[in-house]
Write a protein that holds these residues in place. Structure first.
Motif, mmCIF file in Angstrom:
data_model
loop_
_atom_site.group_PDB
_atom_site.id
_atom_site.type_symbol
_atom_site.label_atom_id
_atom_site.label_comp_id
_atom_site.label_asym_id
_atom_site.label_seq_id
_atom_site.Cartn_x
_atom_site.Cartn_y
_atom_site.Cartn_z
ATOM 1 N N ARG A 51 -3.907 9.780 5.136
ATOM 2 C CA ARG A 51 -5.169 9.185 5.601
ATOM 3 C C ARG A 51 -4.943 8.200 6.748
ATOM 4 N NH1 ARG A 51 -9.508 10.031 2.395
ATOM 5 N NH2 ARG A 51 -9.084 10.706 0.275
ATOM 6 N N PHE A 52 -3.892 7.400 6.613
ATOM 7 C CA PHE A 52 -3.630 6.362 7.603
ATOM 8 C C PHE A 52 -2.550 6.748 8.607
ATOM 9 C CE2 PHE A 52 -5.598 3.969 4.135
ATOM 10 C CZ PHE A 52 -6.487 3.174 4.828
ATOM 11 N N HIS A 53 -1.996 7.961 8.467
ATOM 12 C CA HIS A 53 -0.947 8.449 9.381
ATOM 13 C C HIS A 53 0.275 7.531 9.360
ATOM 14 C CE1 HIS A 53 -3.910 11.288 10.824
ATOM 15 N NE2 HIS A 53 -4.738 10.278 11.017
ATOM 16 N N LEU A 54 0.725 7.197 8.156
ATOM 17 C CA LEU A 54 1.852 6.286 7.975
ATOM 18 C C LEU A 54 2.814 6.869 6.944
ATOM 19 C CD1 LEU A 54 -0.322 3.095 7.446
ATOM 20 C CD2 LEU A 54 0.785 3.786 9.559
ATOM 21 N N LEU B 111 -0.070 8.367 -3.296
ATOM 22 C CA LEU B 111 0.572 7.650 -2.186
ATOM 23 C C LEU B 111 0.729 8.558 -0.968
ATOM 24 C CD1 LEU B 111 3.233 5.518 -4.071
ATOM 25 C CD2 LEU B 111 1.103 4.731 -3.019
ATOM 26 N N GLY B 112 1.006 9.833 -1.207
ATOM 27 C CA GLY B 112 1.081 10.788 -0.102
ATOM 28 C C GLY B 112 -0.262 10.955 0.586
ATOM 29 N N SER B 113 -1.319 10.981 -0.198
ATOM 30 C CA SER B 113 -2.665 11.083 0.359
ATOM 31 C C SER B 113 -2.998 9.853 1.204
ATOM 32 C CB SER B 113 -3.678 11.245 -0.772
ATOM 33 O OG SER B 113 -4.987 11.296 -0.261
ATOM 34 N N ILE B 114 -2.616 8.666 0.708
ATOM 35 C CA ILE B 114 -2.835 7.436 1.471
ATOM 36 C C ILE B 114 -2.047 7.487 2.775
ATOM 37 C CG2 ILE B 114 -2.399 4.934 1.481
ATOM 38 C CD1 ILE B 114 -2.977 5.040 -1.604
ATOM 39 N N THR C 203 -10.169 7.063 -2.375
ATOM 40 C CA THR C 203 -10.870 7.467 -3.588
ATOM 41 C C THR C 203 -10.634 6.383 -4.641
ATOM 42 O OG1 THR C 203 -8.981 8.616 -4.562
ATOM 43 C CG2 THR C 203 -10.390 9.904 -3.056
ATOM 44 N N PRO C 204 -11.413 6.370 -5.701
ATOM 45 C CA PRO C 204 -11.164 5.379 -6.759
ATOM 46 C C PRO C 204 -9.740 5.471 -7.327
ATOM 47 C CG PRO C 204 -13.354 6.291 -7.016
ATOM 48 C CD PRO C 204 -12.674 7.100 -5.931
ATOM 49 N N ALA C 205 -9.225 6.664 -7.508
ATOM 50 C CA ALA C 205 -7.857 6.818 -8.038
ATOM 51 C C ALA C 205 -6.828 6.297 -7.033
ATOM 52 C CB ALA C 205 -7.582 8.283 -8.375
ATOM 53 N N GLU C 206 -7.020 6.600 -5.757
ATOM 54 C CA GLU C 206 -6.104 6.081 -4.732
ATOM 55 C C GLU C 206 -6.155 4.563 -4.683
ATOM 56 O OE1 GLU C 206 -6.406 9.900 -1.679
ATOM 57 O OE2 GLU C 206 -7.664 8.140 -1.362
ATOM 58 N N ARG C 207 -7.338 4.003 -4.834
ATOM 59 C CA ARG C 207 -7.482 2.549 -4.803
ATOM 60 C C ARG C 207 -6.715 1.909 -5.963
ATOM 61 N NH1 ARG C 207 -12.570 2.312 -4.555
ATOM 62 N NH2 ARG C 207 -12.655 2.312 -2.302
ATOM 63 N N ARG D 15 6.230 2.649 2.896
ATOM 64 C CA ARG D 15 5.429 1.957 1.878
ATOM 65 C C ARG D 15 4.867 0.627 2.379
ATOM 66 N NH1 ARG D 15 6.383 4.242 -3.556
ATOM 67 N NH2 ARG D 15 5.624 2.349 -4.562
ATOM 68 N N PRO D 16 5.665 -0.213 3.061
ATOM 69 C CA PRO D 16 5.079 -1.472 3.555
ATOM 70 C C PRO D 16 3.902 -1.246 4.503
ATOM 71 C CG PRO D 16 7.467 -1.605 3.616
ATOM 72 C CD PRO D 16 7.112 -0.170 3.312
ATOM 73 N N ARG D 17 3.987 -0.208 5.321
ATOM 74 C CA ARG D 17 2.877 0.083 6.246
ATOM 75 C C ARG D 17 1.658 0.564 5.496
ATOM 76 N NH1 ARG D 17 3.535 3.103 11.451
ATOM 77 N NH2 ARG D 17 1.620 1.968 11.803
ATOM 78 N N ARG D 18 1.863 1.359 4.445
ATOM 79 C CA ARG D 18 0.730 1.811 3.634
ATOM 80 C C ARG D 18 0.057 0.601 2.971
ATOM 81 N NH1 ARG D 18 3.401 6.786 0.337
ATOM 82 N NH2 ARG D 18 5.121 6.798 1.802
#
Length: 159
Positions: A49-52, A43-46, A9-13, A55-58
């Motif tokens: 979304r990516f199943h990670l 950050l939790g949503s990210i 989302t724009p906020a996540e970006r 933080r470095p992996r995100r």
């Protein structure tokens, strides 16, 4: 590019753009004028979304998906040894210390000290910023959303 499931989302970006700079939740919140809890939520949503979880992996996932630009590189890519390159790749591919150790060919207890040494050598703020710089220097590829990386190396090369 990303699938709809992994599209930020724009906020996540906006939060992800700060994440790749190696900023803490508190620093991101202050910079964006939102609460640290809101940052943690994004950050939790990210992560989901990516199943990670790490933080470095995100950071790698949002960079590799092309949704966030890498941070500015402070200079040319440093020359990394093969072992250092393996460690950098391992922190983009694994969440758990024992998995990073196995992928990098080092002891579990050595992961933290080796990452700190690599952070210092590259001038990164922390491991998350190191991943951002790895992308800026083209040491890490823009593979798929699961964090696979290419075999490209930056200007500094690999010894």
């Amino acid at each position: 590019m990303s699938t709809d499931f992994t599209r930020l989302t724009p906020a996540e970006r906006r939060v992800a753009e700060q994440l790749v700079l190696g900023l803490s939740n508190t620093e991101i919140a202050a910079g964006l004028g939102i609460s640290p809890g809101t940052v943690a939520g994004h950050l939790g949503s990210i992560a989901r979304r990516f199943h990670l979880s790490a933080r470095p992996r995100r950071a790698h996932a949002v960079l590799a998906s092309g949704q966030v630009d890498p941070p500015p590189a402070p200079g040319p890519a440093p020359e990394l040894t093969t072992a250092e390159t393996m460690l950098l790749q391992a922190i983009t591919a694994h969440d758990e210390t024992h998995e990073i150790a196995r992928a990098a060919g080092i002891a579990d207890a050595s992961v933290g000290p080796h990452v700190r040494d690599l952070v210092e050598k590259t001038g990164a703020k922390n491991a998350t910023h190191l991943v951002g710089l790895g992308h800026a220097w083209n040491l890490l590829g823009t593979g798929d959303r699961y964090g696979h990386f290419s075999d490209r190396v930056g200007a500094g090369g690999v010894r």
